[in-house]
Design a protein around this motif. Structure first.
Motif, PDB file in Angstrom:
ATOM      1  N   ARG A   1       0.572  -1.203  -0.034  1.00 12.07           N
ATOM      2  CA  ARG A   1      -0.077   0.276  -0.006  1.00 12.07           C
ATOM      3  C   ARG A   1       0.890   1.244   0.169  1.00 12.07           C
ATOM      4  N   LEU A   2       0.523   2.231  -0.761  1.00 17.41           N
ATOM      5  CA  LEU A   2       1.184   3.496  -0.892  1.00 17.41           C
ATOM      6  C   LEU A   2       0.342   4.596  -0.161  1.00 17.41           C
ATOM      7  N   SER A   3       0.850   5.904   0.168  1.00 21.89           N
ATOM      8  CA  SER A   3       0.151   6.844   0.464  1.00 21.89           C
ATOM      9  C   SER A   3       0.513   8.008   0.154  1.00 21.89           C
ATOM     10  N   HIS A   4      -0.606   9.161   0.231  1.00 24.19           N
ATOM     11  CA  HIS A   4      -0.310  10.549  -0.126  1.00 24.19           C
ATOM     12  C   HIS A   4      -0.396  11.074   1.202  1.00 24.19           C
ATOM     13  N   ILE A   5       0.593  11.909   1.473  1.00 26.04           N
ATOM     14  CA  ILE A   5       0.636  12.833   2.773  1.00 26.04           C
ATOM     15  C   ILE A   5       0.423  14.390   2.540  1.00 26.04           C
ATOM     16  N   THR A   6      -0.590  14.938   3.155  1.00 25.49           N
ATOM     17  CA  THR A   6      -0.528  16.384   2.776  1.00 25.49           C
ATOM     18  C   THR A   6      -0.467  17.187   4.214  1.00 25.49           C
ATOM     19  N   ILE A   7       0.260  17.992   4.209  1.00 19.45           N
ATOM     20  CA  ILE A   7       0.506  18.969   5.380  1.00 19.45           C
ATOM     21  C   ILE A   7       0.070  20.480   5.039  1.00 19.45           C
ATOM     22  N   VAL A   8      -0.606  20.898   5.923  1.00 18.42           N
ATOM     23  CA  VAL A   8      -1.038  22.635   5.618  1.00 18.42           C
ATOM     24  C   VAL A   8      -0.656  23.160   6.945  1.00 18.42           C
ATOM     25  N   LEU A   9       0.344  24.216   6.709  1.00 13.36           N
ATOM     26  CA  LEU A   9       0.627  25.160   7.837  1.00 13.36           C
ATOM     27  C   LEU A   9      -0.234  26.458   7.880  1.00 13.36           C
ATOM     28  N   ASP A  10      -0.243  26.973   9.137  1.00 18.99           N
ATOM     29  CA  ASP A  10      -0.823  28.633   9.284  1.00 18.99           C
ATOM     30  C   ASP A  10      -0.348  29.226  10.202  1.00 18.99           C
ATOM     31  N   GLU A  11      -0.589  30.462  10.261  1.00 19.39           N
ATOM     32  CA  GLU A  11      -0.171  31.303  11.408  1.00 19.39           C
ATOM     33  C   GLU A  11      -0.858  31.206  12.365  1.00 19.39           C
ATOM     34  N   ALA A  12      -0.576  31.353  13.674  1.00 20.55           N
ATOM     35  CA  ALA A  12      -1.426  31.136  14.839  1.00 20.55           C
ATOM     36  C   ALA A  12      -1.801  32.651  15.156  1.00 20.55           C
TER      37      ALA A  12
END
Length: 110
Positions: A99-110
């Motif tokens: 199995r393979l994965s797609h990893i997504t990360i979204v950063l935002d300012e506090a």
């Protein structure tokens, strides 16, 4: 302002990667990096690389304060499945599904 990084077709099952993603969801970036450095899982090493990529993407934007970033969204989607066959007794075959994965990360300012 948001910064985003996506890693596609990573050779780890989504179930295993989600265990690590749940540990850092919503945390500040520096705390998340420390957590990922100390976790003894393969997924921690992979997610740390994607997080560092998102941080580098945020650093390119002059409107974003890098010190106040946190993980707004992190999710692991299912990717394609590599199907392989393993020989078994009496001429039979046993299927193996990588199995393979797609990893997504979204950063935002506090």
């Amino acid at each position: 302002m948001e910064a985003k990084a996506i890693a596609r077709n990573i050779r780890i099952s989504p179930q295993k990667a989600r265990l690590v993603a749940d540990c850092v969801r919503g945390k500040p970036v520096d705390e998340a990096l420390n957590t990922l450095s100390s976790l003894p899982k393969k997924g921690a090493r992979i997610i740390k690389k994607v997080l560092e990529s998102a941080l580098a993407n945020a650093d390119q934007n002059p409107n974003i304060d890098v010190d106040s970033l946190y993980i707004k969204r992190i999710y692991v989607d299912k990717g394609p499945i590599l199907k392989r066959w393993k020989p078994r007794a009496m001429g039979r075959a046993y299927g193996i599904r990588h199995r393979l994965s797609h990893i997504t990360i979204v950063l935002d300012e506090a």
